[in-house]
Design an enzyme around this catalytic site. Structure first.
Site, PDB file in Angstrom:
ATOM      1  N   TYR A   1       7.806   2.361  -7.273  1.00  0.00           N
ATOM      2  CA  TYR A   1       7.079   1.103  -7.460  1.00  0.00           C
ATOM      3  C   TYR A   1       6.686   0.913  -8.933  1.00  0.00           C
ATOM      4  O   TYR A   1       6.816  -0.181  -9.474  1.00  0.00           O
ATOM      5  CB  TYR A   1       5.834   1.069  -6.573  1.00  0.00           C
ATOM      6  CG  TYR A   1       6.132   1.206  -5.095  1.00  0.00           C
ATOM      7  CD1 TYR A   1       7.272   0.640  -4.521  1.00  0.00           C
ATOM      8  CD2 TYR A   1       5.275   1.919  -4.248  1.00  0.00           C
ATOM      9  CE1 TYR A   1       7.545   0.782  -3.174  1.00  0.00           C
ATOM     10  CE2 TYR A   1       5.545   2.058  -2.900  1.00  0.00           C
ATOM     11  CZ  TYR A   1       6.686   1.491  -2.367  1.00  0.00           C
ATOM     12  OH  TYR A   1       6.962   1.641  -1.031  1.00  0.00           O
TER      13      TYR A   1
ATOM     14  N   ASN B   1       2.317  10.075  -1.839  1.00  0.00           N
ATOM     15  CA  ASN B   1       3.747   9.727  -1.818  1.00  0.00           C
ATOM     16  C   ASN B   1       4.266   9.509  -3.247  1.00  0.00           C
ATOM     17  O   ASN B   1       4.448   8.387  -3.720  1.00  0.00           O
ATOM     18  CB  ASN B   1       3.976   8.487  -0.946  1.00  0.00           C
ATOM     19  CG  ASN B   1       5.446   8.294  -0.606  1.00  0.00           C
ATOM     20  OD1 ASN B   1       6.316   8.870  -1.257  1.00  0.00           O
ATOM     21  ND2 ASN B   1       5.721   7.482   0.409  1.00  0.00           N
TER      22      ASN B   1
ATOM     23  N   GLU C   1       0.863  -1.184   0.000  1.00  0.00           N
ATOM     24  CA  GLU C   1       0.000   0.000   0.000  1.00  0.00           C
ATOM     25  C   GLU C   1       0.889   1.219   0.000  1.00  0.00           C
ATOM     26  O   GLU C   1       1.929   1.214   0.660  1.00  0.00           O
ATOM     27  CB  GLU C   1      -0.882   0.053   1.254  1.00  0.00           C
ATOM     28  CG  GLU C   1      -2.085  -0.858   1.205  1.00  0.00           C
ATOM     29  CD  GLU C   1      -1.862  -2.093   2.060  1.00  0.00           C
ATOM     30  OE1 GLU C   1      -0.980  -2.053   2.932  1.00  0.00           O
ATOM     31  OE2 GLU C   1      -2.563  -3.092   1.829  1.00  0.00           O
TER      32      GLU C   1
HETATM   33  C1  LIG Z   1      10.593   6.069  -1.784  1.00  0.00           C
HETATM   34  C2  LIG Z   1      12.105   5.950  -1.574  1.00  0.00           C
HETATM   35  C3  LIG Z   1      12.421   4.624  -0.869  1.00  0.00           C
HETATM   36  C4  LIG Z   1      12.806   5.966  -2.965  1.00  0.00           C
HETATM   37  O1  LIG Z   1      14.191   5.704  -2.780  1.00  0.00           O
HETATM   38  P1  LIG Z   1      15.317   6.432  -3.667  1.00  0.00           P
HETATM   39  O2  LIG Z   1      16.588   5.707  -3.457  1.00  0.00           O
HETATM   40  O3  LIG Z   1      15.297   7.882  -3.399  1.00  0.00           O
HETATM   41  O4  LIG Z   1      14.736   6.168  -5.135  1.00  0.00           O
HETATM   42  P2  LIG Z   1      15.598   5.934  -6.483  1.00  0.00           P
HETATM   43  O5  LIG Z   1      16.682   6.959  -6.553  1.00  0.00           O
HETATM   44  O6  LIG Z   1      15.987   4.500  -6.562  1.00  0.00           O
HETATM   45  O7  LIG Z   1      14.494   6.289  -7.576  1.00  0.00           O
HETATM   46  C5  LIG Z   1      13.818   5.295  -8.325  1.00  0.00           C
HETATM   47  C6  LIG Z   1      12.633   5.944  -9.011  1.00  0.00           C
HETATM   48  O8  LIG Z   1      11.656   6.333  -8.046  1.00  0.00           O
HETATM   49  C7  LIG Z   1      11.041   7.579  -8.419  1.00  0.00           C
HETATM   50  N1  LIG Z   1      11.418   8.632  -7.478  1.00  0.00           N
HETATM   51  C8  LIG Z   1      12.290   8.523  -6.441  1.00  0.00           C
HETATM   52  N2  LIG Z   1      12.342   9.688  -5.765  1.00  0.00           N
HETATM   53  C9  LIG Z   1      11.494  10.533  -6.376  1.00  0.00           C
HETATM   54  C10 LIG Z   1      11.108  11.875  -6.137  1.00  0.00           C
HETATM   55  N3  LIG Z   1      11.628  12.577  -5.114  1.00  0.00           N
HETATM   56  N4  LIG Z   1      10.172  12.427  -6.930  1.00  0.00           N
HETATM   57  C11 LIG Z   1       9.633  11.738  -7.947  1.00  0.00           C
HETATM   58  N5  LIG Z   1       9.968  10.447  -8.249  1.00  0.00           N
HETATM   59  C12 LIG Z   1      10.892   9.859  -7.465  1.00  0.00           C
HETATM   60  C13 LIG Z   1      11.603   7.896  -9.803  1.00  0.00           C
HETATM   61  O9  LIG Z   1      10.771   7.260 -10.754  1.00  0.00           O
HETATM   62  C14 LIG Z   1      12.967   7.240  -9.730  1.00  0.00           C
HETATM   63  O10 LIG Z   1      13.518   6.963 -10.979  1.00  0.00           O
HETATM   64  P3  LIG Z   1      14.417   8.100 -11.704  1.00  0.00           P
HETATM   65  O11 LIG Z   1      15.399   8.626 -10.686  1.00  0.00           O
HETATM   66  O12 LIG Z   1      15.060   7.356 -12.841  1.00  0.00           O
HETATM   67  O13 LIG Z   1      13.456   9.172 -12.129  1.00  0.00           O
HETATM   68  C15 LIG Z   1      12.668   7.166  -0.783  1.00  0.00           C
HETATM   69  O14 LIG Z   1      12.206   8.357  -1.387  1.00  0.00           O
HETATM   70  C16 LIG Z   1      12.240   7.168   0.669  1.00  0.00           C
HETATM   71  O15 LIG Z   1      12.876   6.540   1.522  1.00  0.00           O
HETATM   72  N6  LIG Z   1      11.160   7.909   0.978  1.00  0.00           N
HETATM   73  C17 LIG Z   1      10.697   8.030   2.362  1.00  0.00           C
HETATM   74  C18 LIG Z   1      10.119   6.732   2.881  1.00  0.00           C
HETATM   75  C19 LIG Z   1       8.939   6.250   2.056  1.00  0.00           C
HETATM   76  O16 LIG Z   1       8.080   7.012   1.649  1.00  0.00           O
HETATM   77  N7  LIG Z   1       8.924   4.930   1.799  1.00  0.00           N
HETATM   78  C20 LIG Z   1       7.867   4.299   1.034  1.00  0.00           C
HETATM   79  C21 LIG Z   1       6.691   3.973   1.862  1.00  0.00           C
HETATM   80  S1  LIG Z   1       7.073   2.842   3.188  1.00  0.00           S
END
Ligand SMILES: CC(C)(COP(=O)(O)OP(=O)(O)OC[C@H]1O[C@@H](n2cnc3c(N)ncnc32)[C@H](O)[C@@H]1OP(=O)(O)O)[C@@H](O)C(=O)NCCC(=O)NCCS
Length: 149
Positions: free
Chosen positions: A114, A107, A102
């Site tokens: 995802y 977010n 979910e």
């Molecule tokens: C969600 C999360 C885990 C993503 O991790 P990350 O290492 O920053 O993500 P990545 O660099 O691997 O990005 C992969 C893809 O996700 C999407 N993405 C990641 N951060 C993004 C942002 N700030 N805005 C828009 N898209 C984003 C993009 O599609 C990205 O691909 P791209 O860089 O080629 O455009 C991180 O933002 C996080 O820890 N957020 C807070 C906790 C959370 O919300 N967790 C999920 C619910 S439990």
């Protein structure tokens, strides 16, 4: 980068990250419960830094992704995508065929991650999460493991 099992001694560091990157963070009790139940709890790290962590709940031949977090200073470097890919491989190796999750409708980073990883939207849970001003819907997503790798 490598994944290893989370242990209780990791929780101080995990909570620092959790409270920094989530508006509605898990508590120490939530993580302790996860570590002392059937959940799969992993740390993602290199030689010097804890970069992130994840908690998954296997149920028969499926697995629910309950928490995936990357520390703020390591975000947007592809590490979330890499960690999720590793988690999918581990799940597939355990014969778990479908990953579910979910995600808060607000977010955008997580939804992007995802989508990128091969999840598709399969439903909506109204008012699923506590939000700053009331409740917030959850998007339900699934990924059929093995078809996206
Ligand atoms: C969600 C999360 C885990 C993503 O991790 P990350 O290492 O920053 O993500 P990545 O660099 O691997 O990005 C992969 C893809 O996700 C999407 N993405 C990641 N951060 C993004 C942002 N700030 N805005 C828009 N898209 C984003 C993009 O599609 C990205 O691909 P791209 O860089 O080629 O455009 C991180 O933002 C996080 O820890 N957020 C807070 C906790 C959370 O919300 N967790 C999920 C619910 S439990």
């Amino acid at each position: 980068m490598r994944l290893r099992k989370m242990i209780l001694a990791d929780l101080d560091e995990v909570l620092l990250i959790e409270q920094d990157v989530h508006a509605h963070p898990w508590t120490r009790g939530n993580f302790t419960d996860a570590l002392t139940s059937d959940n799969l709890c992993y740390m993602y790290e290199d030689e010097e830094n804890i970069v992130g962590y994840a908690v998954l709940l296997p149920v028969v031949d499926e697995v629910e992704l309950l928490n995936i977090s990357i520390a703020a200073k390591h975000q947007r470097k592809g590490l979330g995508r890499k960690m999720l890919g590793e988690l999918m491989k581990i799940a597939l190796g355990m014969n778990l065929r479908r990953m579910l999750l979910e995600v808060r409708i607000s977010n955008i980073p997580a939804f992007g991650l995802y989508n990128d990883a091969g999840f598709r939207k399969i439903g909506l849970r109204r008012d699923y999460y506590v939000a700053d001003n009331g409740r917030e819907d959850a998007i339900v997503m699934e990924c059929l493991l093995g078809t996206q790798l």
